[in-house]
Design an enzyme around this catalytic site. Structure first.
Site, PDB file in Angstrom:
ATOM      1  CD  GLN A 108     -14.940 -13.033  15.140  1.00 51.64           C
ATOM      2  OE1 GLN A 108     -13.844 -12.496  14.980  1.00 51.64           O
ATOM      3  NE2 GLN A 108     -15.345 -13.468  16.326  1.00 51.64           N
ATOM      4  CB  CYS A 127      -2.311   4.772   6.710  1.00 50.72           C
ATOM      5  SG  CYS A 127      -3.719   3.851   7.347  1.00 50.72           S
ATOM      6  CG  PHE A 177     -19.064 -13.098  26.314  1.00 53.47           C
ATOM      7  CD1 PHE A 177     -19.263 -11.898  26.972  1.00 53.47           C
ATOM      8  CD2 PHE A 177     -18.473 -14.142  27.023  1.00 53.47           C
ATOM      9  CE1 PHE A 177     -18.881 -11.730  28.300  1.00 53.47           C
ATOM     10  CE2 PHE A 177     -18.085 -13.997  28.340  1.00 53.47           C
ATOM     11  CZ  PHE A 177     -18.293 -12.786  28.983  1.00 53.47           C
ATOM     12  CG  ASP A 236     -15.735 -14.547  20.559  1.00 52.55           C
ATOM     13  OD1 ASP A 236     -14.682 -13.980  20.914  1.00 52.55           O
ATOM     14  OD2 ASP A 236     -16.226 -14.411  19.418  1.00 52.55           O
ATOM     15  CB  CYS A 260      -8.284   0.338   2.521  1.00 53.53           C
ATOM     16  SG  CYS A 260      -7.565  -0.794   3.749  1.00 53.53           S
ATOM     17  CB  CYS A 279      -0.811  -1.646   7.905  1.00 54.18           C
ATOM     18  SG  CYS A 279      -2.231  -2.245   6.969  1.00 54.18           S
ATOM     19  CB  CYS A 336     -10.014 -10.274  19.390  1.00 51.92           C
ATOM     20  SG  CYS A 336     -10.815  -9.170  20.575  1.00 51.92           S
ATOM     21  CB  CYS A 347      -0.908  -0.002   1.231  1.00 54.25           C
ATOM     22  SG  CYS A 347      -1.952   1.466   1.366  1.00 54.25           S
ATOM     23  CG  ASP A 384     -24.081 -10.701  23.719  1.00 58.43           C
ATOM     24  OD1 ASP A 384     -23.002 -11.182  23.314  1.00 58.43           O
ATOM     25  OD2 ASP A 384     -24.286  -9.470  23.798  1.00 58.43           O
TER      26      ASP A 384
END
Length: 422
Positions: free
Chosen positions: A246, A69, A273, A341, A146, A72, A367, A63, A293
């Site tokens: 996700q 930016c 969750f 999760d 992007c 990344c 995550c 990129c 949840d």
């Protein structure tokens, strides 16, 4: 400020090169392990000025905005070394939690690209600047495209610019979240506050001009041209505004496949969750599922999708704040298996109750490597053992990693397994 020469020892958790300067560490964005660089140093941080000796693993970025930016962190590392770095993020977090565990190789889950994106708009003298934030800054880097986004989001940036131009007179910092759905782009605005009639009319026209599926402002409907729907397994689900998904379709499918494999023999499963049911709606094809949840809108969408999908077994959605009122061990013991999760903060209170239970199979999805390691340590202390830990890369080039791990109960395993198989 005169540049100093540094030798980069490794890549850190945020994708920055880490060098040792006397007794202190210095973090150099966009430098790679093994490189000698010239950098301007300001405390613990430095700005890369020149690469004196490049790593043999250095490649060209994909990129033109890379290194300006902030989206990344690592684009210039060869693919095999990049995958190993992602794996090391999990290994390091586990080691810091006092856990010496095997971690499987990183699984690429980027697929066609990210299906959701948030653009930021900031205003100067009534003119909108739209793009991503620069690294460690609120400065907007305006971009033309992007390369990490799914092709279905190709029209997202022009739509975001048009929306920002309409709201420029209000001068408020604006976030424009766009999700790719089966019927087109679903757009949620955050930061604009209440809209007047003129702004609403102009946004309605923009929704038509850019063929938006839906446009909402802080969850309040502005325009609805088609239902913003996605597929989850065999179910078709209508998304609530701004709901969590996700990052990639491939990521969701890869995680779900591992959840389904680990719980293949279970007939009574809990999904903690659960969100809109990325796992629950798939599990309900062959098991009774109770999904929890605190997001009532997500639960309602999941229940509606389940009701409209032929062949699903019982799927119950329960509104509950699992942070303040986690399921107790006695409640959990009614299930053959469960998956949890949680958000980035993890679920320490819930993990403590899981550790006290005798549920034979637990699948943890996370995550955030540090909160996962903390929660894993709680489960291990409670008598669980790790069957597998797998890092998934659906956040390509970012310093984030998805994790899926399978835990099995050791204490009382015979009685637990008898229930699972019977």
């Amino acid at each position: 400020m005169s540049p100093q020469r540094l030798v980069i020892e490794r890549l850190g958790n945020r994708g920055e090169g880490v060098a040792q300067l006397g007794a202190r560490r210095v973090f150099v964005p966009y430098a790679l392990a093994g490189e000698t660089v010239a950098a301007e140093i300001d405390g613990e941080h430095a700005r890369l000025v020149d690469i004196v000796e490049a790593s043999p693993q250095r490649i060209a970025p994909i990129c033109p905005h890379f290194a300006e930016c902030g989206g990344c962190a690592v684009q210039t590392l060869r693919a095999d070394a990049y995958a190993e770095w992602k794996r090391s993020l999990v290994e390091t977090a586990l080691a810091n939690a006092g856990l010496a565990l095997d971690v499987a190789p990183t699984v690429d889950a980027h697929g066609a690209g990210r299906r959701r994106v948030t653009f930021h708009a900031r205003f100067d003298a009534g003119k909108a600047r739209v793009g991503y934030m620069a690294a460690r800054s609120h400065r907007i880097v305006e971009i033309e495209a992007c390369p990490l986004l799914t092709p279905e989001l190709r029209a997202a940036l022009p739509a975001a610019r048009a929306i920002a131009a309409i709201l420029a007179p209000c001068g408020k910092p604006l976030d424009i979240a766009v999700t790719a759905t089966l019927g087109g782009l679903d757009v949620e605005l955050r930061g604009a506050g209440p809209l007047n009639d003129s702004e609403t009319g102009a946004l309605l026209a923009a929704a038509d001009a850019h063929d938006l599926t839906r446009l909402t402002n802080h969850g309040k409907l502005i325009a609805l041209r088609r239902a913003p729907q996605i597929k989850i397994g065999e179910a078709t689900l209508t998304l609530p505004p701004g709901v969590f998904l996700q990052a990639t379709q491939a990521g969701e499918e890869t995680l779900a496949a591992r959840v389904l494999s680990a719980t293949a023999k279970a007939q009574n499963v809990a999904d903690l969750f659960c969100g809109v049911g990325a796992f629950a709606l798939r599990l309900a094809r062959r098991a009774q599922v109770k999904a929890y949840d605190m997001d009532a809108g997500a639960l309602a969408a999941m229940r509606a999708a389940a009701h409209a999908t032929p062949g699903l077994r019982a799927l119950e959605g329960v509104a509950r704040d699992l942070f303040t009122r986690p399921l107790s061990a006695s409640e959990l013991n009614g299930f053959d298996a469960f998956v949890f999760d949680p958000p980035r903060a993890g679920a320490a209170a819930q993990a403590a109750e899981i550790a006290r239970s005798d549920v034979p199979i637990v699948v943890a999805v996370s995550c955030h490597a540090q909160s996962f390691a903390r929660d894993a340590a709680i489960l291990l202390k409670g008598g669980y053992v790790i069957r597998e830990i797998t890092p998934l890369d659906q956040f390509r080039y970012a310093a984030h990693v998805e994790i899926v791990a399978v835990f099995e109960k050791t204490s009382g395993r015979k009685s637990a397994k008898r229930r699972l198989l019977g």
